[in-house]
Motif scaffolding. Structure first.
Motif, PDB file in Angstrom:
ATOM      1  N   ARG A 187       0.814  -1.164  -0.056  1.00 53.95           N
ATOM      2  CA  ARG A 187       0.013  -0.002   0.062  1.00 53.95           C
ATOM      3  C   ARG A 187       0.826   1.270   0.083  1.00 53.95           C
ATOM      4  NH1 ARG A 187      -4.861   0.737  -0.401  1.00 53.95           N
ATOM      5  NH2 ARG A 187      -5.753   3.085   0.158  1.00 53.95           N
ATOM      6  N   GLY A 189       0.946   5.234  -1.498  1.00 50.08           N
ATOM      7  CA  GLY A 189       0.118   6.535  -2.158  1.00 50.08           C
ATOM      8  C   GLY A 189      -1.182   6.497  -2.398  1.00 50.08           C
ATOM      9  N   VAL A 191      -2.866   3.538  -2.963  1.00 53.09           N
ATOM     10  CA  VAL A 191      -3.382   2.326  -3.783  1.00 53.09           C
ATOM     11  C   VAL A 191      -2.737   1.086  -3.291  1.00 53.09           C
ATOM     12  CG1 VAL A 191      -3.449   3.953  -5.865  1.00 53.09           C
ATOM     13  CG2 VAL A 191      -1.502   2.423  -5.512  1.00 53.09           C
ATOM     14  N   LEU A 208       0.544   0.432 -13.721  1.00 52.16           N
ATOM     15  CA  LEU A 208       1.205   0.616 -12.355  1.00 52.16           C
ATOM     16  C   LEU A 208       1.507  -0.738 -11.830  1.00 52.16           C
ATOM     17  CD1 LEU A 208       2.162   3.213 -10.661  1.00 52.16           C
ATOM     18  CD2 LEU A 208       0.179   2.778  -9.062  1.00 52.16           C
ATOM     19  N   ILE A 220       8.319   0.169  -7.533  1.00 52.29           N
ATOM     20  CA  ILE A 220       6.992   0.324  -8.095  1.00 52.29           C
ATOM     21  C   ILE A 220       7.218   1.295  -9.242  1.00 52.29           C
ATOM     22  CG2 ILE A 220       4.743   1.310  -7.344  1.00 52.29           C
ATOM     23  CD1 ILE A 220       5.493  -0.680  -5.501  1.00 52.29           C
ATOM     24  N   ALA A 227       6.150   6.702 -12.001  1.00 51.27           N
ATOM     25  CA  ALA A 227       5.216   6.152 -10.950  1.00 51.27           C
ATOM     26  C   ALA A 227       5.224   7.325  -9.727  1.00 51.27           C
ATOM     27  CB  ALA A 227       5.850   4.970 -10.307  1.00 51.27           C
ATOM     28  N   THR A 230       2.919   9.847 -10.453  1.00 48.28           N
ATOM     29  CA  THR A 230       1.296   9.290 -10.331  1.00 48.28           C
ATOM     30  C   THR A 230       0.852   9.310  -9.203  1.00 48.28           C
ATOM     31  OG1 THR A 230       1.565   8.533 -12.541  1.00 48.28           O
ATOM     32  CG2 THR A 230      -0.123   7.760 -11.312  1.00 48.28           C
ATOM     33  N   LEU A 231       1.766   8.640  -8.373  1.00 49.48           N
ATOM     34  CA  LEU A 231       1.387   8.243  -6.843  1.00 49.48           C
ATOM     35  C   LEU A 231       1.674   9.403  -6.004  1.00 49.48           C
ATOM     36  CD1 LEU A 231       2.437   4.612  -6.625  1.00 49.48           C
ATOM     37  CD2 LEU A 231      -0.065   5.554  -7.007  1.00 49.48           C
ATOM     38  N   LYS A 232       2.414  10.724  -6.342  1.00 51.36           N
ATOM     39  CA  LYS A 232       2.787  11.751  -5.506  1.00 51.36           C
ATOM     40  C   LYS A 232       3.380  11.370  -4.407  1.00 51.36           C
ATOM     41  CE  LYS A 232      -0.781  14.859  -7.213  1.00 51.36           C
ATOM     42  NZ  LYS A 232      -1.110  14.314  -8.232  1.00 51.36           N
ATOM     43  N   VAL A 233       4.537  10.495  -4.449  1.00 49.86           N
ATOM     44  CA  VAL A 233       5.356  10.060  -3.387  1.00 49.86           C
ATOM     45  C   VAL A 233       6.642  10.363  -3.565  1.00 49.86           C
ATOM     46  CG1 VAL A 233       3.730   8.175  -2.797  1.00 49.86           C
ATOM     47  CG2 VAL A 233       5.814   7.826  -3.982  1.00 49.86           C
TER      48      VAL A 233
END
Lengths: 248, 248, 248
Positions: A187, A189, A191, A208, A220, A227, A230-233
């Protein structure tokens, strides 16, 4: 002989070139290789992670200089270490945390005959680490740098998290494939990702997914996309490993 | 032998690699070191400042190539210079202003047998400076490049100002410690700084102060932060030295 | 011997340094030169263009590694090629399109004894291209990498367009001077440019004009400014060649 450099100096300033000038003045035939000079400024943990994922691809006896040194000029010790067949020269602030094995021999660098003079208080990369590494590459025994110590700074290995974001936006975690039991998922960001693919090419463009990256950690990735965006991490972000259902 | 490179070419384009290819075709065993390729485009003064703060850390007889060359293709002269035990190869536009000492011998490069052919009108780094430097590193005497000249371009040394901002946001001035008398202070970006500290570590995190930097110039630093961002000053900004009160 | 590197890896990650470590473990005396690591991610055509404009400035027998490899881990072939006196090692995705001449000999790399083990599925730069190139530089004959092939991937040479924007904002086209007949002009970004100048210096500061660049292609430049910013054009933008009037 090979000397590698890992710093947070960037490439716009002359600092890295100056260190190479000092090295070549002592060890004219050494091969100097940049690992990176773009570690985030003062980031000891990310430096430790980068170094640990890179050094083992160099031949044994390579001397690795690490200069991410927010405490330069303070009493923090300069150290040299022999570990896993390689040699490391760095400030004693934890940058070597993930490369020192159980049998590592660590020395406090105090032998000023190996330094550049006059010794500045702000650029030990030039005045201590570069010349000491050059002398070690030339055959000076590591025992001559100073007294052996048994308490080098060690940062604890972080819990499940993002180690780094690479240039492609791939999210490099510190999870190993064995950390994922069948049915469990990652798990991050917001998702959940459960499927571990073998290669970038196996993923559909825009998909992803998780793969085992080139240094053995789970990454990831978004095939041909970022990625991380997209996940803003970002580097350091926490990750949760969700265990699979009891039915498995 | 060592050849260094200082340019404004950046690293995204193949220009630097191409120069290295030309050098190694002539001098296969030379060590090539990048000082920087990220000088601001066409900035002759900053190039001169960077070069003067870096070259002396290389061994004597190092050949330093400098290509910041807004006048490429114009009649500006290519020059080679012997100064302070080092050799410099550059366009005659002032980039060597701060490295040529009183005893410097400067030559107008005109010997086309040392050039790459066909000679382009837009990339003398590849066609003149790289091959000439490689021949000099191989032992070709500097007197063979062309006639000696006595009027190389010289930029005046600027008044008290910011020479450069480094990657950490440190503000590198052109002031020496002796420019600051006891009680005097430095006025920059709207603030006055009077205290000269010895090391980064001596300053509290978040404290703005002046230190003597690694090349002997006074730097304004913010411990573990960006002084340049905080003070909103850039390369070239003027500095005022305020004298101390008569009572001291 | 010289090995060059052209990748889209950037310099922040340790990937390039790791490849150099692998190379030097096999070929300790090789000179490694970076051509660029900042090709736009996955951009095969721009990589092909950069490589073709750079490789010929290196001495014969140089081994050029190219790793822009969106298909890593897929069945796309790794290849080695001998062409024009140089050697190329790359994925078979078209990056060599503009360097393979009619007499080129191309081989499918399958000899796993030349690989690094264990072989990852995501970093063939480290595990295939670097070690194979190092062995070739050490004298391993290219015929030993695998079977000869006659169908390497070739991208069609693009129509008149912008190949690249360089660091100075110069617009590098794929037009040759002979593509411009007297009286014809270049239409790009909404303006027409008819005059071909010889050097940057011949143009007035602020003047937009066309010159023959250092690799023989026509470049649109703004003397001491960014033509690309002024015309708002990017890599890949189309160009129109307007023929001169019938009266000429």
């Amino acid at each position: 002989m090979i000397i590698t450099l890992t710093t947070d100096f960037g490439l716009a300033d002359p600092y890295v070139g100056v260190m190479k000038g000092v090295i070549l003045g002592i060890a004219p035939d050494v091969q100097i290789v940049d690992i990176t000079h773009q570690v985030p400024s003062y980031d000891v943990i990310e430096t430790a992670a980068v170094l640990s994922s890179a050094y083992q691809y160099f031949p044994p006896e390579t001397v690795h200089i690490v200069v991410v040194d927010p405490g330069v000029g303070s009493p923090r010790r300069p150290i040299a270490a022999a570990s896993d067949g390689h040699v490391f020269v760095a400030p004693d602030n934890g940058v070597l945390s993930f490369v020192l094995d159980k049998a590592a021999a660590v020395y406090h660098i105090t032998n000023e005959r190996l330094f550049r003079h006059p010794l500045s208080s702000t650029f030990h990369g030039r005045d201590i680490f570069a010349p000491v590494a050059a002398h070690l590459a030339q055959g000076t025994p590591i025992t001559s740098v100073g007294a052996r110590i048994t308490d080098p700074a060690r940062k604890p290995y972080p819990g499940p998290c993002v180690l780094r974001i690479d240039k492609f936006g791939n999210i490099i975690t510190n999870l190993r494939p064995e950390d994922l039991r069948p049915g469990s998922s990652i798990r991050i960001g917001g998702v959940s990702i459960s499927r571990l693919r073998q290669t970038f090419a196996e993923a559909d463009p825009g998909e992803l997914c998780a793969i085992v990256g080139s240094t053995g950690f789970i990454e990831i990735i978004l095939n041909q996309g970022s990625a991380a965006e997209t996940l803003k991490v970002a580097s350091g972000a926490e990750i949760e490993v969700e265990s699979g259902s009891a039915k498995q």
